[in-house]
Write an enzyme that holds these catalytic residues in place. Sequence first.
Site, PDB file in Angstrom:
ATOM      1  N   GLY A 267      -2.986  -1.688  39.569  1.00  0.00           N
ATOM      2  CA  GLY A 267      -3.586  -1.824  38.236  1.00  0.00           C
ATOM      3  C   GLY A 267      -2.830  -2.859  37.411  1.00  0.00           C
ATOM      4  O   GLY A 267      -3.429  -3.738  36.768  1.00  0.00           O
ATOM      5  N   HIS A 268      -1.492  -2.773  37.433  1.00  0.00           N
ATOM      6  CA  HIS A 268      -0.694  -3.758  36.688  1.00  0.00           C
ATOM      7  C   HIS A 268      -0.901  -5.165  37.267  1.00  0.00           C
ATOM      8  O   HIS A 268      -0.978  -6.143  36.535  1.00  0.00           O
ATOM      9  CB  HIS A 268       0.797  -3.409  36.783  1.00  0.00           C
ATOM     10  CG  HIS A 268       1.161  -2.092  36.162  1.00  0.00           C
ATOM     11  ND1 HIS A 268       1.518  -0.990  36.907  1.00  0.00           N
ATOM     12  CD2 HIS A 268       1.239  -1.710  34.863  1.00  0.00           C
ATOM     13  CE1 HIS A 268       1.794   0.010  36.104  1.00  0.00           C
ATOM     14  NE2 HIS A 268       1.630  -0.384  34.858  1.00  0.00           N
TER      15      HIS A 268
ATOM     16  N   HIS B 249       1.851  -0.805  39.924  1.00  0.00           N
ATOM     17  CA  HIS B 249       0.872  -0.573  41.003  1.00  0.00           C
ATOM     18  C   HIS B 249      -0.208  -1.646  40.885  1.00  0.00           C
ATOM     19  O   HIS B 249      -0.110  -2.541  40.026  1.00  0.00           O
ATOM     20  CB  HIS B 249       0.306   0.855  40.909  1.00  0.00           C
ATOM     21  CG  HIS B 249      -0.181   1.216  39.533  1.00  0.00           C
ATOM     22  ND1 HIS B 249      -1.244   0.583  38.921  1.00  0.00           N
ATOM     23  CD2 HIS B 249       0.278   2.122  38.622  1.00  0.00           C
ATOM     24  CE1 HIS B 249      -1.440   1.106  37.723  1.00  0.00           C
ATOM     25  NE2 HIS B 249      -0.524   2.027  37.507  1.00  0.00           N
TER      26      HIS B 249
ATOM     27  N   SER C   5      -2.418   5.169  38.449  1.00  0.00           N
ATOM     28  CA  SER C   5      -1.492   5.480  37.366  1.00  0.00           C
ATOM     29  C   SER C   5      -0.107   5.674  37.964  1.00  0.00           C
ATOM     30  O   SER C   5       0.026   6.204  39.075  1.00  0.00           O
ATOM     31  CB  SER C   5      -1.931   6.779  36.670  1.00  0.00           C
ATOM     32  OG  SER C   5      -0.853   7.307  35.917  1.00  0.00           O
ATOM     33  N   SER C   6       0.913   5.261  37.210  1.00  0.00           N
ATOM     34  CA  SER C   6       2.292   5.425  37.706  1.00  0.00           C
ATOM     35  C   SER C   6       2.620   6.896  37.939  1.00  0.00           C
ATOM     36  O   SER C   6       3.483   7.235  38.741  1.00  0.00           O
ATOM     37  CB  SER C   6       3.288   4.849  36.698  1.00  0.00           C
ATOM     38  OG  SER C   6       2.962   3.517  36.424  1.00  0.00           O
TER      39      SER C   6
END
Length: 274
Positions: free
Chosen positions: A32-33, A30, A181-182
């Site tokens: 974030g990554h 997502h 978060s995933s």
Amino acid sequence: MKIARNLPDLHAALDELGPVGLVPTMGALHRGHLSLVAAARQAGQPVAASIFVNPLQFGPSEDLARYPRDEAGDLAQLEQAGCDLVWLPDVATMYPPEAASTITVGGPATLWEGMMRPGHFSGVATVVAKLFGQVRPRAAYFGEKDWQQVQVIRRFTTDFLLPVEIVPVPTVRETDGLALSSRNRFLTPAERQTAPALHAALTRAASAIGSGDAVATSLDVAKQELIAAGMAPDYLALVGAETLEPLERLTRPARLIAAARLGSVRLLDNVPVD
Ligand code: PAF
């Protein structure tokens, strides 16, 4: 973007690229990554990402089987983000049958998530150390959303004098404050409405403690807010930013950390306390 699925291909790709910044992930990527990839690129080095759902960091009753997997979608996002190399090892490469060593971290790994999820940080440290050995990055990028994980990785990297710079990257949030978060995809629509209450409670408590309110009272208020919203807090604590030890008063750099269950999802979050 190069893709390596075995060690000879990985090392051939790294020989061409030179020292890289590494973004270790378990996939289901997502924004974030992608912010980790962006931070690694900003340092002006080639970027390698790894995708490996690490069985060693899941407990027997945890969600390894349902952990989301989307290799094609992940590769497309990494390519778009300007990643140079993706390392996709299989379980036999990471954990060959003859392997007999794991890493146990003390200190920050023994508290909070370490108590709730026995063996979790040993699994994280072991896989991250293996990734460092395989990729030999000059720097590695980790999201501050998993604050305790970053401190655990810093601890063993320092303890073993590993020549890798550990770079924490700020949490990416939805506009309503929910940390990406995933596992957020498992929230029902109603739970998704409730989930931002975690960040809201942490932010209010951090501001109260920062302006001199009693720590214990502020933590109690925040826990009550979570319960009133329909969550079951596992912990909510003021801790030393590096050691993760609980603090009764704001005497040194500190972090407010929390984990709370909402339906089938465990939400983790943390904020700084100034
Ligand atoms: O944060 C994660 O996604 C994982 O814990 C990590 C660091 C990739 C190790 O498996």
